[in-house]
Scaffold this motif. Structure first.
Motif, PDB file in Angstrom:
ATOM      1  N   TYR A 254       0.826  -1.211   0.000  1.00 14.15           N
ATOM      2  CA  TYR A 254       0.000   0.000   0.000  1.00 14.15           C
ATOM      3  C   TYR A 254       0.862   1.263   0.000  1.00 14.15           C
ATOM      4  O   TYR A 254       1.802   1.390   0.778  1.00 14.15           O
ATOM      5  CB  TYR A 254      -0.934  -0.007   1.207  1.00 14.15           C
ATOM      6  N   TYR A 255       0.485   2.210  -0.894  1.00  7.06           N
ATOM      7  CA  TYR A 255       1.074   3.553  -0.901  1.00  7.06           C
ATOM      8  C   TYR A 255       0.509   4.403   0.228  1.00  7.06           C
ATOM      9  O   TYR A 255       1.200   5.198   0.845  1.00  7.06           O
ATOM     10  CB  TYR A 255       0.706   4.301  -2.180  1.00  7.06           C
ATOM     11  N   ALA A 261      -0.628  -0.388  -4.482  1.00  9.03           N
ATOM     12  CA  ALA A 261       0.130  -0.223  -5.711  1.00  9.03           C
ATOM     13  C   ALA A 261      -0.329  -1.226  -6.758  1.00  9.03           C
ATOM     14  O   ALA A 261      -0.813  -2.315  -6.432  1.00  9.03           O
ATOM     15  CB  ALA A 261       1.624  -0.401  -5.431  1.00  9.03           C
ATOM     16  N   GLN A 262      -0.180  -0.863  -8.021  1.00 10.18           N
ATOM     17  CA  GLN A 262      -0.474  -1.802  -9.104  1.00 10.18           C
ATOM     18  C   GLN A 262       0.644  -2.823  -9.267  1.00 10.18           C
ATOM     19  O   GLN A 262       0.425  -3.927  -9.739  1.00 10.18           O
ATOM     20  CB  GLN A 262      -0.687  -1.048 -10.420  1.00 10.18           C
ATOM     21  N   SER A 263       1.860  -2.433  -8.880  1.00 16.19           N
ATOM     22  CA  SER A 263       2.996  -3.346  -8.988  1.00 16.19           C
ATOM     23  C   SER A 263       3.973  -3.086  -7.862  1.00 16.19           C
ATOM     24  O   SER A 263       4.075  -1.959  -7.362  1.00 16.19           O
ATOM     25  CB  SER A 263       3.704  -3.175 -10.336  1.00 16.19           C
ATOM     26  N   LEU A 264       4.685  -4.122  -7.450  1.00 16.56           N
ATOM     27  CA  LEU A 264       5.696  -3.951  -6.404  1.00 16.56           C
ATOM     28  C   LEU A 264       6.843  -3.074  -6.892  1.00 16.56           C
ATOM     29  O   LEU A 264       7.427  -2.306  -6.111  1.00 16.56           O
ATOM     30  CB  LEU A 264       6.237  -5.308  -5.961  1.00 16.56           C
ATOM     31  N   THR A 265       7.182  -3.188  -8.165  1.00 14.49           N
ATOM     32  CA  THR A 265       8.265  -2.374  -8.693  1.00 14.49           C
ATOM     33  C   THR A 265       7.940  -0.896  -8.558  1.00 14.49           C
ATOM     34  O   THR A 265       8.798  -0.096  -8.144  1.00 14.49           O
ATOM     35  CB  THR A 265       8.531  -2.731 -10.164  1.00 14.49           C
ATOM     36  N   ASN A 266       6.714  -0.520  -8.879  1.00 15.48           N
ATOM     37  CA  ASN A 266       6.328   0.877  -8.732  1.00 15.48           C
ATOM     38  C   ASN A 266       6.347   1.303  -7.268  1.00 15.48           C
ATOM     39  O   ASN A 266       6.775   2.412  -6.942  1.00 15.48           O
ATOM     40  CB  ASN A 266       4.941   1.103  -9.337  1.00 15.48           C
ATOM     41  N   TRP A 267       5.912   0.416  -6.366  1.00 14.84           N
ATOM     42  CA  TRP A 267       5.935   0.732  -4.937  1.00 14.84           C
ATOM     43  C   TRP A 267       7.369   1.005  -4.474  1.00 14.84           C
ATOM     44  O   TRP A 267       7.640   2.000  -3.811  1.00 14.84           O
ATOM     45  CB  TRP A 267       5.319  -0.415  -4.136  1.00 14.84           C
ATOM     46  N   PHE A 268       8.297   0.111  -4.812  1.00 19.11           N
ATOM     47  CA  PHE A 268       9.686   0.294  -4.404  1.00 19.11           C
ATOM     48  C   PHE A 268      10.300   1.535  -5.054  1.00 19.11           C
ATOM     49  O   PHE A 268      11.068   2.253  -4.419  1.00 19.11           O
ATOM     50  CB  PHE A 268      10.514  -0.949  -4.740  1.00 19.11           C
ATOM     51  N   ASP A 269       9.972   1.793  -6.318  1.00 14.01           N
ATOM     52  CA  ASP A 269      10.518   2.968  -6.990  1.00 14.01           C
ATOM     53  C   ASP A 269      10.087   4.262  -6.312  1.00 14.01           C
ATOM     54  O   ASP A 269      10.866   5.214  -6.205  1.00 14.01           O
ATOM     55  CB  ASP A 269      10.082   2.994  -8.461  1.00 14.01           C
ATOM     56  N   VAL A 270       8.839   4.296  -5.863  1.00 10.04           N
ATOM     57  CA  VAL A 270       8.317   5.511  -5.234  1.00 10.04           C
ATOM     58  C   VAL A 270       8.814   5.655  -3.797  1.00 10.04           C
ATOM     59  O   VAL A 270       9.292   6.707  -3.387  1.00 10.04           O
ATOM     60  CB  VAL A 270       6.777   5.526  -5.275  1.00 10.04           C
ATOM     61  N   LEU A 271       8.699   4.590  -3.013  1.00  8.48           N
ATOM     62  CA  LEU A 271       9.025   4.674  -1.586  1.00  8.48           C
ATOM     63  C   LEU A 271      10.517   4.686  -1.316  1.00  8.48           C
ATOM     64  O   LEU A 271      10.975   5.289  -0.340  1.00  8.48           O
ATOM     65  CB  LEU A 271       8.358   3.518  -0.837  1.00  8.48           C
ATOM     66  N   LEU A 272      11.307   3.999  -2.159  1.00 11.43           N
ATOM     67  CA  LEU A 272      12.770   3.946  -1.971  1.00 11.43           C
ATOM     68  C   LEU A 272      13.438   4.397  -3.267  1.00 11.43           C
ATOM     69  O   LEU A 272      13.865   3.578  -4.088  1.00 11.43           O
ATOM     70  CB  LEU A 272      13.210   2.519  -1.610  1.00 11.43           C
ATOM     71  N   ARG A 306      11.364 -10.697  -5.149  1.00 10.21           N
ATOM     72  CA  ARG A 306      12.718 -11.182  -5.427  1.00 10.21           C
ATOM     73  C   ARG A 306      13.424 -10.267  -6.434  1.00 10.21           C
ATOM     74  O   ARG A 306      14.596  -9.915  -6.252  1.00 10.21           O
ATOM     75  CB  ARG A 306      12.638 -12.611  -5.970  1.00 10.21           C
ATOM     76  N   SER A 307      12.715  -9.857  -7.468  1.00 10.03           N
ATOM     77  CA  SER A 307      13.293  -8.967  -8.476  1.00 10.03           C
ATOM     78  C   SER A 307      13.675  -7.617  -7.875  1.00 10.03           C
ATOM     79  O   SER A 307      14.745  -7.071  -8.164  1.00 10.03           O
ATOM     80  CB  SER A 307      12.298  -8.775  -9.622  1.00 10.03           C
ATOM     81  N   ASN A 308      12.807  -7.082  -7.020  1.00 11.55           N
ATOM     82  CA  ASN A 308      13.105  -5.789  -6.408  1.00 11.55           C
ATOM     83  C   ASN A 308      14.207  -5.897  -5.364  1.00 11.55           C
ATOM     84  O   ASN A 308      14.993  -4.962  -5.189  1.00 11.55           O
ATOM     85  CB  ASN A 308      11.830  -5.198  -5.802  1.00 11.55           C
ATOM     86  N   PHE A 309      14.280  -7.031  -4.677  1.00  4.78           N
ATOM     87  CA  PHE A 309      15.406  -7.238  -3.760  1.00  4.78           C
ATOM     88  C   PHE A 309      16.726  -7.225  -4.532  1.00  4.78           C
ATOM     89  O   PHE A 309      17.708  -6.624  -4.099  1.00  4.78           O
ATOM     90  CB  PHE A 309      15.244  -8.559  -3.013  1.00  4.78           C
TER      91      PHE A 309
END
Length: 462
Positions: A254-255, A261-272, A306-309
């Motif tokens: 959650y944002y 979020a629609q995707s984990l990649t977008n979540w990680f890009d925004v938050l970190l 795993r990809s975002n890690f």
């Protein structure tokens, strides 16, 4: 009365924020005897009682502040070969060494002595500790060996490593910081960083509730600014606790309080944002995902995690499998993690993981633990490991049994046995006339972890 707790979210909007990463103007830039001490209540020693002023090859700032054998502070002597220090009061012969002579000697701590003996494959010899150096050769100052007066309370290669530590609590605004896992872990570390050392322990409370791109940009600017101090730190340990909701069906994070979020990649890009990730890579960083288990139980979400890690390029990430995850159950685990991995400086291994889980009585019943790790030598090689507690009557082969028999509706009425000649565990309902049976197979590749540190003994004293 219902408990207030964090649950998986299945409702709420799903959104993708399209903002780019914020880029800042800053960029990363590619012995003596001393006194240290925890709070005075932990030791009845006059911290101003310094017998000598012996210069060492390592600077005072590079050495630990507490004795590695008793984990207290006070007058101590620093090892020439490693960052450890040893209380002078543990060495019976210390007071007999003249000040002028001590300044010219080399000191080898008990840990380095043991390492040297093991490396050489030699038979144990008396521990000598202090050496004169003649033509590059160390000559023992006290021939018969030193007399140490300290109990064997901690590991022989333990440390009290007080290099800088940063605790980052990145959490949804609706999930309070007060009483959180991150806050409790931070408070547990304070006694190791007192007086002039207090600046080495930092806490960052970073709440977020992002509903649009403007709020996302503000968050990126804030987190980048707050963590920019890491550019000037050396060899810090960074503990990042991410406390949020996960969508029960997709596992997405959650944002905002009601925006997934629609995707984990977008979540990680925004938050970190990338500048923050670059700071994490400069140090030893661990990320802990404190959210419900859909994040790792949903195959697509697990693959995305795993990809975002991999993109973070840090040593480890931990997550939890429980569907209705209760973060409070992880507190003993993380407090022990800090004691063993952060301060005692032991290597993170299966043996240590076993010991950490052994200290987590509620967590072991509550949730499996998922760890993603990368090799220091090969960051591209990601290993995902599942740790589960196994108990024949509660979690056969690590799998939970139901509270109630699905057939007769009886409560806690199971008995589990092992099928002859196999590893299969057979659970049967014990109520008369109930035919419920469940077989649990051992998962391929599953192995029993060893390493639990002994067992408790009990006796009644008169």
């Amino acid at each position: 009365m219902p408990r207030k707790g964090k649950r998986e979210r299945s409702a709420g909007r799903v959104k993708e924020l399209s903002l780019g990463n914020i880029r800042t103007q800053e960029r990363g830039r590619k012995k003596k005897e001393h006194v240290g001490g925890k709070q005075a209540s932990r030791r009845q020693t006059d911290l101003s009682d310094i017998a000598h002023n012996k210069l060492r090859s390592l600077s005072d700032d590079e050495h630990d502040k507490f004795c590695f054998m008793c984990q207290n502070g006070g007058s101590s002597v620093a090892c020439d070969d490693c960052p450890r220090v040893l209380c002078t009061e543990h060495i019976a012969e210390f007071s007999s060494i003249p000040t002028g002579r001590l300044d010219k000697m080399v000191f080898e701590c008990p840990s380095c002595y043991i390492y040297g003996q093991e490396k050489a494959g030699a038979q144990p010899v008396p521990y000598q500790g202090f050496y004169d150096v003649m033509d590059g050769t160390r000559m023992a100052y006290i021939q018969g060996g030193l007399t140490l007066s300290v109990p064997y309370s901690f590991g022989q290669h333990a440390r009290v490593n007080t290099r800088p530590v940063a605790v980052v609590h990145l959490h949804l605004e609706s999930l309070a910081d007060s009483g959180s896992v991150a806050r409790v872990v931070y408070e547990s570390m304070k006694e190791y960083f007192v007086e002039e050392q207090s600046k080495r322990l930092r806490y960052f409370d970073i709440p977020y509730n992002l509903n649009n791109n403007v709020q996302g940009l503000r968050h990126q600017a804030k987190i980048t600014k707050e963590l920019s101090y890491l550019r000037n730190e050396r060899s810090a340990r960074v503990l990042v606790f991410i406390y949020t909701h996960s969508h029960s069906q997709t596992g997405m994070l959650y944002y905002g309080n009601d925006v997934a979020a629609q995707s984990l990649t977008n979540w990680f890009d925004v938050l970190l944002p990338e500048d923050v990730r670059a700071l994490f890579r400069m140090h030893t960083t661990s990320v802990f995902m404190l959210c419900c288990g859909a994040l790792v139980k949903t195959p697509a979400a697990l693959a995305a995690l795993r990809s975002n890690f991999a993109s973070l390029r840090i040593p480890r990430l931990l997550a939890f499998e429980a569907a209705a995850f209760q973060a409070a159950h992880t507190i003993p685990f993380f407090v022990t993690f800090v004691e063993k991995i952060i301060f005692e400086n032991v290597n993170f291994s299966d043996v240590q993981m076993s010991n950490l889980l052994a200290h987590s009585l509620n967590l072991r019943r509550h949730s499996k633990v998922i760890m993603m790790s990368s090799s220091h030598h090969d960051e591209a090689r990601i290993v995902t490991t599942e740790y589960s507690w196994s108990h024949r009557s509660i979690r056969p082969h690590g799998e939970l049994l139901p509270v109630q028999c699905p057939s007769c509706k009886g409560l806690f009425c199971f008995e589990t046995t092992q099928k002859r000649g196999t590893t299969t565990l057979v659970t049967k309902c014990t109520r008369p006339a109930c035919a419920y049976v469940k077989e649990t197979e051992k998962c391929a590749g599953q192995q029993v972890l060893g390493g639990a540190e002994g067992t408790w003994l009990k006796r009644v004293l008169e």
